[in-house]
Design a protein around this motif. Structure first.
Motif, PDB file in Angstrom:
ATOM      1  N   ASN A   1      -3.371  49.512  26.185  1.00 34.31           N
ATOM      2  CA  ASN A   1      -4.272  50.291  27.210  1.00 34.31           C
ATOM      3  C   ASN A   1      -5.494  49.529  27.624  1.00 34.31           C
ATOM      4  O   ASN A   1      -6.183  50.019  28.092  1.00 34.31           O
ATOM      5  CB  ASN A   1      -4.347  51.627  26.601  1.00 34.31           C
ATOM      6  N   GLN A   2      -5.847  48.298  26.783  1.00 28.44           N
ATOM      7  CA  GLN A   2      -7.092  47.738  27.317  1.00 28.44           C
ATOM      8  C   GLN A   2      -6.732  46.185  27.185  1.00 28.44           C
ATOM      9  O   GLN A   2      -5.605  45.734  26.831  1.00 28.44           O
ATOM     10  CB  GLN A   2      -8.072  47.896  26.108  1.00 28.44           C
ATOM     11  N   ARG A   3      -7.616  45.346  27.837  1.00 29.08           N
ATOM     12  CA  ARG A   3      -7.325  44.274  28.096  1.00 29.08           C
ATOM     13  C   ARG A   3      -8.652  43.044  27.748  1.00 29.08           C
ATOM     14  O   ARG A   3      -9.870  43.759  28.347  1.00 29.08           O
ATOM     15  CB  ARG A   3      -6.885  43.661  29.523  1.00 29.08           C
ATOM     16  N   LEU A   4      -8.585  41.825  27.344  1.00 29.22           N
ATOM     17  CA  LEU A   4      -9.634  41.071  27.049  1.00 29.22           C
ATOM     18  C   LEU A   4      -9.330  39.674  27.939  1.00 29.22           C
ATOM     19  O   LEU A   4      -7.919  39.433  27.891  1.00 29.22           O
ATOM     20  CB  LEU A   4      -9.951  40.744  25.666  1.00 29.22           C
ATOM     21  N   LEU A   5     -10.316  39.058  28.531  1.00 31.55           N
ATOM     22  CA  LEU A   5     -10.087  37.841  29.313  1.00 31.55           C
ATOM     23  C   LEU A   5     -10.689  36.744  28.695  1.00 31.55           C
ATOM     24  O   LEU A   5     -11.845  36.605  28.255  1.00 31.55           O
ATOM     25  CB  LEU A   5     -10.648  38.082  30.608  1.00 31.55           C
ATOM     26  N   VAL A   6      -9.940  35.664  28.564  1.00 34.36           N
ATOM     27  CA  VAL A   6     -10.339  34.262  28.132  1.00 34.36           C
ATOM     28  C   VAL A   6     -10.502  33.359  29.184  1.00 34.36           C
ATOM     29  O   VAL A   6      -9.528  32.821  29.663  1.00 34.36           O
ATOM     30  CB  VAL A   6      -9.367  33.792  27.051  1.00 34.36           C
ATOM     31  N   PRO A   7     -11.421  32.884  29.834  1.00 37.95           N
ATOM     32  CA  PRO A   7     -11.602  32.430  31.091  1.00 37.95           C
ATOM     33  C   PRO A   7     -11.020  30.998  30.922  1.00 37.95           C
ATOM     34  O   PRO A   7     -10.991  30.638  29.825  1.00 37.95           O
ATOM     35  CB  PRO A   7     -13.191  32.500  31.434  1.00 37.95           C
ATOM     36  N   TRP A   8     -10.657  30.332  31.996  1.00 39.75           N
ATOM     37  CA  TRP A   8     -10.394  29.024  32.084  1.00 39.75           C
ATOM     38  C   TRP A   8     -11.274  27.921  31.524  1.00 39.75           C
ATOM     39  O   TRP A   8     -10.809  26.979  30.860  1.00 39.75           O
ATOM     40  CB  TRP A   8      -9.609  28.723  33.511  1.00 39.75           C
ATOM     41  N   ALA A   9     -12.706  28.231  31.612  1.00 37.69           N
ATOM     42  CA  ALA A   9     -13.539  27.411  31.203  1.00 37.69           C
ATOM     43  C   ALA A   9     -13.560  27.239  29.722  1.00 37.69           C
ATOM     44  O   ALA A   9     -14.149  26.415  29.102  1.00 37.69           O
ATOM     45  CB  ALA A   9     -14.890  27.984  31.519  1.00 37.69           C
ATOM     46  N   ASP A  10     -12.964  28.132  29.009  1.00 32.52           N
ATOM     47  CA  ASP A  10     -12.995  28.091  27.585  1.00 32.52           C
ATOM     48  C   ASP A  10     -11.980  27.087  27.280  1.00 32.52           C
ATOM     49  O   ASP A  10     -10.695  27.308  27.643  1.00 32.52           O
ATOM     50  CB  ASP A  10     -12.288  29.682  26.838  1.00 32.52           C
ATOM     51  N   PRO A  11     -12.230  26.188  26.110  1.00 33.10           N
ATOM     52  CA  PRO A  11     -11.184  25.142  25.861  1.00 33.10           C
ATOM     53  C   PRO A  11      -9.942  25.987  25.161  1.00 33.10           C
ATOM     54  O   PRO A  11      -8.854  25.212  24.961  1.00 33.10           O
ATOM     55  CB  PRO A  11     -11.888  24.345  25.196  1.00 33.10           C
TER      56      PRO A  11
END
Length: 410
Positions: free
Chosen positions: A260-270
């Protein structure tokens, strides 16, 4: 001084119990290495094999570059301090300290001078004529350390020497052990299950689990960049939040679906690309307690929302369990290979085929609670809604086998 090396060392007891399996370890001359792990992981067995108190089943122990498997304990120039001090009860403190030098047939005047000098350095000079039974636990451990140090061995082995002492005394002696061994330049192997001792004392830490080397590195490397979920969970004064997530993809980066929740790892993160290699698979996300920060920011972002379930007052902060409605994970034991007897009573090398097939770590439903640190300046109550900010750069990602998704560089 001397270096210590273990080359593919294994220890199998007569009943077939595999205590240490294929351990490779190098300890440099003058290095302070801490063997860290839970009870029964093989730490003390490793120490006893180095000291010659346990026979090596397979592999070789090297002392200063020379094989030592066939050397008697008295020939290894090693001193060992045990958890209980192991003093001679009928000797005075003075006699306990002098005993190793008397065995070595040193000059009597030299022995007397060394005993007095060392007792002053250890703060036990007022107890020289007392018997061990009349000393406090801390004094007995100082005497045990003094007896080991006085002949200046090449290698110093310590088997949980502070575990039976109270917190204040442990802190005091921990500082003394660190400064004394470094001042003398003695190669030291120190066994403990206390991560605070490991982080504060060690030049390097070797993490053991079920007789297998789980991780090896400096305290900073082991804590900030652990190789496995077990290492990450074992290090730290509070437990690691281990959350089960499914890897998805979106325009902004890799999405970690927690239900029911989400976390985002951006493309800039290696680490985004290695994570994407687990697309539509489950991974475990490690979040340290100190990396969950309460916030009242109403904007969407890297947040986890929940309600406070329980609170513990810690003085400078509160420790809270927060129900975030997500699935957390727990460790399950890895399959332990057991040796099988050949005819004639000899053991063959155990393999994973001897064990039931299973994964090393499995993400399973346990509870939906996250542990977080709350500032003491605010009033917290049970059932209070709370939003926890998450720093994506501090997250740790592990596969179903418990090993890091992104490469670990040592």
């Amino acid at each position: 001084m001397a270096s210590v090396a273990l080359d593919a060392v294994s220890k199998i007891y007569p009943n077939g119990y595999l205590a240490v399996e294929h351990l490779d370890l190098q300890v440099a001359d003058g290095e302070f290495l801490v063997l860290l792990g839970p009870s029964g992981c093989g730490k003390s067995t490793v120490l006893r094999m180095i000291a010659g108190l346990e026979e090596v089943t397979r592999g070789t122990v090297f002392l200063n570059g020379r094989p030592a498997n066939d050397l008697m304990p008295s020939q290894r120039d090693i001193a060992m301090v045990f958890q209980n001090g192991a003093l001679y009860p009928h000797f005075s403190v003075r006699e306990n300290l002098a005993f190793p030098l008397q065995i070595a047939k040193d000059d009597h005047e030299a022995i007397r001078g060394k005993v007095v000098e060392l007792s002053r350095a250890l703060g036990i000079d007022q107890t020289l004529d007392r018997k061990p039974a009349t000393l406090s636990g801390g004094q007995r451990q100082r005497v045990a350390m003094g007896r080991a140090i006085i002949r200046q061995p090449s290698v110093f082995l310590m088997d949980e020497p502070l575990s039976s002492l109270d917190t204040a005394l442990r802190t005091e002696l921990r500082l003394e052990i660190g400064s004394m061994t470094r001042e003398l330049g003695i190669t030291t192997l120190y066994v403990t299950h206390d991560q605070v001792e490991a982080l504060t004392l060690a030049d390097r830490i070797a993490v053991l689990r079920d007789g297998v080397l789980e991780d090896l590195g400096t305290p900073g490397q082991i804590y900030d960049d652990p190789a496995t979920a077990f290492t990450a969970g074992f290090l730290g004064t509070t437990q690691l939040n281990l959350v089960v997530a499914q890897v998805q993809r979106c325009a902004d980066g890799v999405l970690l679906d927690l239900g029911n929740q989400r976390l985002l790892v951006p493309w800039a993160d290696p680490r985004a690309r290695p994570l994407l290699g687990h697309f539509q698979q489950q991974v475990m996300v490690g979040i340290r307690v100190d990396d969950l920060v309460p916030t009242d920011d109403p904007r969407p972002g890297m947040f986890l929302d929940g309600r406070v379930v329980t609170l513990e007052y810690q003085g400078s902060s509160w420790t809270a369990l927060v129900d975030a409605g997500i699935t957390t994970a727990e460790f399950v034991p890895r399959p332990r290979p057991r040796p099988r007897r050949r005819s004639g009573g000899f053991f063959r090398r155990p393999t994973l085929e001897d064990a039931a097939p299973a994964q090393e770590h499995v993400g399973i439903h346990r509870r939906s609670h996250l542990m977080a640190r709350m500032p003491s300046g605010m009033k917290w109550q049970r059932s209070t809604p709370v939003r926890l900010a998450v720093d994506p750069s501090r997250l740790l990602f592990f596969g179903a086998d418990g090993r890091r998704v992104d490469p670990v560089i040592r």
